[in-house]
Design a protein around this motif. Structure first.
Motif, PDB file in Angstrom:
ATOM      1  N   SER A 159       8.921   7.382 -11.332  1.00 40.70           N
ATOM      2  CA  SER A 159       9.283   6.925  -9.829  1.00 40.70           C
ATOM      3  C   SER A 159      10.220   5.856  -9.876  1.00 40.70           C
ATOM      4  CB  SER A 159       7.905   6.432  -9.419  1.00 40.70           C
ATOM      5  OG  SER A 159       8.017   5.870  -8.236  1.00 40.70           O
ATOM      6  N   ALA A 160      10.920   5.890  -8.752  1.00 38.49           N
ATOM      7  CA  ALA A 160      11.909   4.526  -8.597  1.00 38.49           C
ATOM      8  C   ALA A 160      11.370   3.370  -8.434  1.00 38.49           C
ATOM      9  CB  ALA A 160      12.635   5.035  -7.206  1.00 38.49           C
ATOM     10  N   PHE A 161       9.830   3.401  -8.147  1.00 35.38           N
ATOM     11  CA  PHE A 161       9.030   2.296  -7.810  1.00 35.38           C
ATOM     12  C   PHE A 161       8.676   1.614  -9.311  1.00 35.38           C
ATOM     13  CE2 PHE A 161       8.755   4.019  -3.571  1.00 35.38           C
ATOM     14  CZ  PHE A 161       9.038   2.948  -2.922  1.00 35.38           C
ATOM     15  N   GLY A 162       8.800   2.464 -10.326  1.00 31.96           N
ATOM     16  CA  GLY A 162       8.454   1.965 -11.496  1.00 31.96           C
ATOM     17  C   GLY A 162       7.398   2.833 -12.384  1.00 31.96           C
ATOM     18  N   GLY A 163       6.533   2.193 -13.252  1.00 35.55           N
ATOM     19  CA  GLY A 163       5.484   3.037 -13.900  1.00 35.55           C
ATOM     20  C   GLY A 163       3.842   2.284 -13.807  1.00 35.55           C
ATOM     21  N   MET A 164       3.252   2.455 -14.533  1.00 35.06           N
ATOM     22  CA  MET A 164       2.030   2.086 -14.739  1.00 35.06           C
ATOM     23  C   MET A 164       2.010   0.366 -14.529  1.00 35.06           C
ATOM     24  SD  MET A 164      -0.082   4.416 -14.221  1.00 35.06           S
ATOM     25  CE  MET A 164      -1.598   3.733 -14.188  1.00 35.06           C
ATOM     26  N   ARG A 218       0.751  -1.085   0.003  1.00 34.27           N
ATOM     27  CA  ARG A 218      -0.013  -0.148  -0.003  1.00 34.27           C
ATOM     28  C   ARG A 218       0.889   1.223   0.082  1.00 34.27           C
ATOM     29  NH1 ARG A 218      -2.626   0.611   5.589  1.00 34.27           N
ATOM     30  NH2 ARG A 218      -0.660   1.286   5.872  1.00 34.27           N
ATOM     31  N   ALA A 219       1.858   1.126   0.795  1.00 35.60           N
ATOM     32  CA  ALA A 219       2.804   2.421   0.889  1.00 35.60           C
ATOM     33  C   ALA A 219       3.620   2.590  -0.186  1.00 35.60           C
ATOM     34  CB  ALA A 219       3.724   2.253   1.955  1.00 35.60           C
ATOM     35  N   ASP A 220       4.066   1.452  -0.983  1.00 36.77           N
ATOM     36  CA  ASP A 220       4.876   1.578  -2.160  1.00 36.77           C
ATOM     37  C   ASP A 220       3.911   2.081  -3.151  1.00 36.77           C
ATOM     38  OD1 ASP A 220       7.056   0.485  -0.917  1.00 36.77           O
ATOM     39  OD2 ASP A 220       7.008  -1.520  -1.807  1.00 36.77           O
ATOM     40  N   LEU A 221       2.677   1.766  -3.359  1.00 32.59           N
ATOM     41  CA  LEU A 221       1.929   1.918  -4.459  1.00 32.59           C
ATOM     42  C   LEU A 221       1.290   3.515  -4.148  1.00 32.59           C
ATOM     43  CD1 LEU A 221       0.037   1.422  -6.677  1.00 32.59           C
ATOM     44  CD2 LEU A 221      -1.816   0.518  -5.112  1.00 32.59           C
ATOM     45  N   ALA A 222       1.280   3.998  -3.063  1.00 36.17           N
ATOM     46  CA  ALA A 222       0.787   5.202  -2.897  1.00 36.17           C
ATOM     47  C   ALA A 222       2.274   6.345  -3.190  1.00 36.17           C
ATOM     48  CB  ALA A 222       0.671   5.638  -1.221  1.00 36.17           C
ATOM     49  N   GLU A 223       3.181   5.848  -2.945  1.00 35.01           N
ATOM     50  CA  GLU A 223       4.448   6.733  -3.393  1.00 35.01           C
ATOM     51  C   GLU A 223       4.779   6.519  -4.702  1.00 35.01           C
ATOM     52  OE1 GLU A 223       9.099   7.015  -2.121  1.00 35.01           O
ATOM     53  OE2 GLU A 223       7.730   6.162  -0.744  1.00 35.01           O
ATOM     54  N   LEU A 224       4.481   5.407  -5.374  1.00 35.30           N
ATOM     55  CA  LEU A 224       4.555   5.486  -6.911  1.00 35.30           C
ATOM     56  C   LEU A 224       3.665   6.393  -7.484  1.00 35.30           C
ATOM     57  CD1 LEU A 224       5.349   3.826  -9.664  1.00 35.30           C
ATOM     58  CD2 LEU A 224       3.705   1.942  -9.067  1.00 35.30           C
ATOM     59  N   ALA A 225       2.264   6.083  -7.309  1.00 35.23           N
ATOM     60  CA  ALA A 225       1.229   6.994  -7.564  1.00 35.23           C
ATOM     61  C   ALA A 225       1.506   8.548  -7.646  1.00 35.23           C
ATOM     62  CB  ALA A 225      -0.076   6.648  -7.150  1.00 35.23           C
ATOM     63  N   GLU A 267       4.127  -1.566 -13.144  1.00 35.29           N
ATOM     64  CA  GLU A 267       4.280  -1.702 -11.546  1.00 35.29           C
ATOM     65  C   GLU A 267       3.097  -1.486 -10.769  1.00 35.29           C
ATOM     66  OE1 GLU A 267       8.002  -2.079 -13.995  1.00 35.29           O
ATOM     67  OE2 GLU A 267       6.479  -0.492 -13.786  1.00 35.29           O
ATOM     68  N   ALA A 268       2.556  -0.398 -11.005  1.00 37.62           N
ATOM     69  CA  ALA A 268       1.268   0.022 -10.116  1.00 37.62           C
ATOM     70  C   ALA A 268       0.134  -0.990 -10.312  1.00 37.62           C
ATOM     71  CB  ALA A 268       0.820   1.147 -10.877  1.00 37.62           C
ATOM     72  N   LYS A 269       0.076  -1.619 -11.639  1.00 35.76           N
ATOM     73  CA  LYS A 269      -0.960  -2.596 -11.672  1.00 35.76           C
ATOM     74  C   LYS A 269      -0.513  -3.862 -11.078  1.00 35.76           C
ATOM     75  CE  LYS A 269      -4.116  -0.226 -14.170  1.00 35.76           C
ATOM     76  NZ  LYS A 269      -5.171  -0.125 -13.595  1.00 35.76           N
ATOM     77  N   SER A 270       0.767  -4.134 -10.952  1.00 39.75           N
ATOM     78  CA  SER A 270       1.308  -5.403 -10.327  1.00 39.75           C
ATOM     79  C   SER A 270       1.142  -4.966  -8.727  1.00 39.75           C
ATOM     80  CB  SER A 270       2.956  -5.422 -10.515  1.00 39.75           C
ATOM     81  OG  SER A 270       3.164  -6.701  -9.697  1.00 39.75           O
ATOM     82  N   TYR A 271       1.310  -3.862  -8.148  1.00 37.46           N
ATOM     83  CA  TYR A 271       1.023  -3.805  -6.706  1.00 37.46           C
ATOM     84  C   TYR A 271      -0.334  -3.873  -6.515  1.00 37.46           C
ATOM     85  CZ  TYR A 271       5.755  -1.558  -5.792  1.00 37.46           C
ATOM     86  OH  TYR A 271       6.928  -1.488  -5.507  1.00 37.46           O
ATOM     87  N   GLU A 272      -1.122  -3.559  -7.264  1.00 35.74           N
ATOM     88  CA  GLU A 272      -2.744  -3.745  -7.171  1.00 35.74           C
ATOM     89  C   GLU A 272      -2.917  -4.985  -6.996  1.00 35.74           C
ATOM     90  OE1 GLU A 272      -4.366  -1.216 -10.286  1.00 35.74           O
ATOM     91  OE2 GLU A 272      -4.001   0.604  -9.084  1.00 35.74           O
ATOM     92  N   ALA A 273      -2.485  -5.795  -8.022  1.00 35.38           N
ATOM     93  CA  ALA A 273      -2.885  -7.230  -8.190  1.00 35.38           C
ATOM     94  C   ALA A 273      -2.288  -8.168  -6.973  1.00 35.38           C
ATOM     95  CB  ALA A 273      -2.057  -8.008  -9.481  1.00 35.38           C
ATOM     96  N   ARG A 274      -1.237  -7.705  -6.419  1.00 36.02           N
ATOM     97  CA  ARG A 274      -0.754  -8.065  -5.199  1.00 36.02           C
ATOM     98  C   ARG A 274      -1.172  -7.791  -3.865  1.00 36.02           C
ATOM     99  NH1 ARG A 274       5.379  -6.386  -6.489  1.00 36.02           N
ATOM    100  NH2 ARG A 274       5.697  -7.169  -4.102  1.00 36.02           N
ATOM    101  N   ILE A 275      -1.816  -6.904  -3.775  1.00 40.24           N
ATOM    102  CA  ILE A 275      -2.755  -6.373  -2.692  1.00 40.24           C
ATOM    103  C   ILE A 275      -3.954  -7.330  -2.669  1.00 40.24           C
ATOM    104  CG2 ILE A 275      -4.121  -4.366  -1.794  1.00 40.24           C
ATOM    105  CD1 ILE A 275      -1.771  -2.564  -2.628  1.00 40.24           C
ATOM    106  N   ASP A 276      -4.642  -7.266  -3.960  1.00 43.09           N
ATOM    107  CA  ASP A 276      -5.933  -8.320  -4.179  1.00 43.09           C
ATOM    108  C   ASP A 276      -5.598  -9.577  -3.817  1.00 43.09           C
ATOM    109  OD1 ASP A 276      -7.301  -6.001  -5.147  1.00 43.09           O
ATOM    110  OD2 ASP A 276      -7.315  -6.303  -7.131  1.00 43.09           O
ATOM    111  N   GLU A 277      -4.322 -10.292  -4.138  1.00 38.11           N
ATOM    112  CA  GLU A 277      -4.008 -11.700  -3.504  1.00 38.11           C
ATOM    113  C   GLU A 277      -4.288 -11.578  -2.212  1.00 38.11           C
ATOM    114  OE1 GLU A 277      -0.292 -12.947  -5.226  1.00 38.11           O
ATOM    115  OE2 GLU A 277      -0.893 -12.389  -7.487  1.00 38.11           O
ATOM    116  N   HIS A 278      -3.573 -10.736  -1.578  1.00 45.64           N
ATOM    117  CA  HIS A 278      -3.719 -10.712   0.041  1.00 45.64           C
ATOM    118  C   HIS A 278      -5.145 -10.678   0.334  1.00 45.64           C
ATOM    119  CE1 HIS A 278       0.777 -11.403   0.615  1.00 45.64           C
ATOM    120  NE2 HIS A 278       0.681 -10.645  -0.249  1.00 45.64           N
ATOM    121  N   VAL A 279      -5.803  -9.605  -0.121  1.00 42.52           N
ATOM    122  CA  VAL A 279      -7.023  -9.493   0.149  1.00 42.52           C
ATOM    123  C   VAL A 279      -7.805 -10.825   0.147  1.00 42.52           C
ATOM    124  CG1 VAL A 279      -9.280  -8.053  -0.258  1.00 42.52           C
ATOM    125  CG2 VAL A 279      -7.074  -7.054  -0.106  1.00 42.52           C
ATOM    126  N   GLY A 280      -7.656 -11.476  -0.878  1.00 41.89           N
ATOM    127  CA  GLY A 280      -8.408 -12.538  -1.218  1.00 41.89           C
ATOM    128  C   GLY A 280      -8.172 -13.646  -0.225  1.00 41.89           C
TER     129      GLY A 280
END
Length: 114
Positions: free
Chosen positions: A38-43, A22-29, A45-58
Motif C-alpha cells: 500500500s502507498a500508506f505503508g505496511g503493518m 480511520r479512512a487511511d487505515l481502512a485503505e491500508l488494510a 504503519e497500520a499499528k501506528s494508525y491504530e495507536a493514533r486513533i486510540d490517542e484521540h479516543v482517549g
C-alpha cells in the motif's frame, strides 16, 4: 449543556482526525489484503494508525464523553434535561451540539434540543 457546547470545537478537531486516520487505515488494510502492499505503508504503519486513533479516543473518554461508534463517529455527552437523564448527541459531520436522546432510548430516540 453549556460545558458540552464549549467542547464542540475540540470535539470537531479530534473527530476530524479520527475520521481521516480511520479512512487511511481502512485503505491500508484493504491494499495489504488485496495487493500485499500500500502507498500508506505496511503493518507497522497500520499499528501506528491504530495507536493514533486510540490517542484521540482517549481524549474523549478523558472528557467524560461516551463514544458510541467509530464509523460513523458518534458520541454522547451525559447530561440532564428537565430533570431527566439524557445524552447530548453529536454525529460526525454535525457543526454544533443540537441533538439529544433519553439515556434509555439511545440513537433511535434522537430529537433536536429545545
Amino acid at each position: 449543556m453549556a460545558q458540552a457546547r464549549a467542547l464542540v470545537p475540540e470535539v470537531r478537531e479530534h473527530a476530524a482526525e479520527i475520521v481521516r486516520l480511520r479512512a487511511d487505515l481502512a485503505e491500508l488494510a484493504l491494499d495489504l489484503r488485496t495487493a500485499g502492499e500500500s502507498a500508506f505503508g505496511g503493518m507497522a504503519e497500520a499499528k501506528s494508525y491504530e495507536a493514533r486513533i486510540d490517542e484521540h479516543v482517549g481524549w474523549f473518554t478523558d472528557q467524560g464523553i461516551e463514544i458510541k461508534g467509530i464509523a460513523p463517529f458518534l458520541i454522547d455527552f451525559p447530561s440532564t434535561l428537565d430533570g431527566r437523564s439524557v445524552r447530548l448527541c453529536w454525529l460526525e459531520g454535525d457543526t454544533e451540539l443540537a441533538w439529544f436522546h433519553r439515556t434509555e432510548l439511545g440513537f433511535a430516540g434522537r430529537r433536536p434540543l429545545p
